[in-house]
Design a protein around this motif. Sequence first.
Motif, PDB file in Angstrom:
ATOM      1  N   ARG A 123       0.223  -1.219   0.228  1.00 12.32           N
ATOM      2  CA  ARG A 123       0.185   0.659   0.084  1.00 12.32           C
ATOM      3  C   ARG A 123       1.094   0.796   0.166  1.00 12.32           C
ATOM      4  NH1 ARG A 123      -3.300  -3.556   3.770  1.00 12.32           N
ATOM      5  NH2 ARG A 123      -5.123  -4.127   1.750  1.00 12.32           N
ATOM      6  N   ASP A 124       1.689   1.658   1.008  1.00 12.89           N
ATOM      7  CA  ASP A 124       2.809   2.214   0.561  1.00 12.89           C
ATOM      8  C   ASP A 124       3.537   3.175  -0.579  1.00 12.89           C
ATOM      9  OD1 ASP A 124       2.288   2.885   3.183  1.00 12.89           O
ATOM     10  OD2 ASP A 124       3.942   2.123   3.738  1.00 12.89           O
ATOM     11  N   GLN A 125       3.773   1.869  -0.798  1.00 13.41           N
ATOM     12  CA  GLN A 125       4.847   1.932  -2.538  1.00 13.41           C
ATOM     13  C   GLN A 125       3.701   1.878  -3.162  1.00 13.41           C
ATOM     14  OE1 GLN A 125       6.042  -1.656  -2.668  1.00 13.41           O
ATOM     15  NE2 GLN A 125       8.133  -0.572  -3.478  1.00 13.41           N
ATOM     16  N   SER A 126       1.985   1.544  -3.219  1.00 13.69           N
ATOM     17  CA  SER A 126       1.062   1.791  -4.454  1.00 13.69           C
ATOM     18  C   SER A 126       0.507   3.857  -3.798  1.00 13.69           C
ATOM     19  CB  SER A 126      -0.213   1.350  -3.675  1.00 13.69           C
ATOM     20  OG  SER A 126      -1.406   1.603  -4.800  1.00 13.69           O
ATOM     21  N   ARG A 127       0.795   3.876  -3.030  1.00 20.51           N
ATOM     22  CA  ARG A 127       0.032   5.266  -2.816  1.00 20.51           C
ATOM     23  C   ARG A 127       1.877   6.002  -3.182  1.00 20.51           C
ATOM     24  NH1 ARG A 127      -1.157   3.497   2.630  1.00 20.51           N
ATOM     25  NH2 ARG A 127      -3.070   3.099   2.530  1.00 20.51           N
ATOM     26  N   ALA A 128       2.750   5.195  -3.392  1.00 25.06           N
ATOM     27  CA  ALA A 128       3.770   6.872  -3.517  1.00 25.06           C
ATOM     28  C   ALA A 128       4.221   6.688  -5.433  1.00 25.06           C
ATOM     29  CB  ALA A 128       5.022   6.622  -3.636  1.00 25.06           C
TER      30      ALA A 128
END
Length: 75
Positions: A49-54
């Motif tokens: 999720r964090d990479q997706s948001r970035a």
Amino acid sequence: TALYCAGLVSNDPSALLAAADRFAVAGRPLPQARALEAAVSALARADARDQSRAALASAQEIRGRLGVTAPNPAR
């Protein structure tokens, strides 16, 4: 472009992010944004999720710089 297509077919976030990097180096911001947007979905499915948001934030920043809105899914 081949890396981007391969990433789409295999739903491989690493390939899609690598394609985005290559598009950036080549000075092709719109394909870069498209590759990042494809990576958003692949990363979300991989529970990153964090990479997706970035990746989403990067794609939105590129589109904003270009004055391009997000694609219209109704088209």
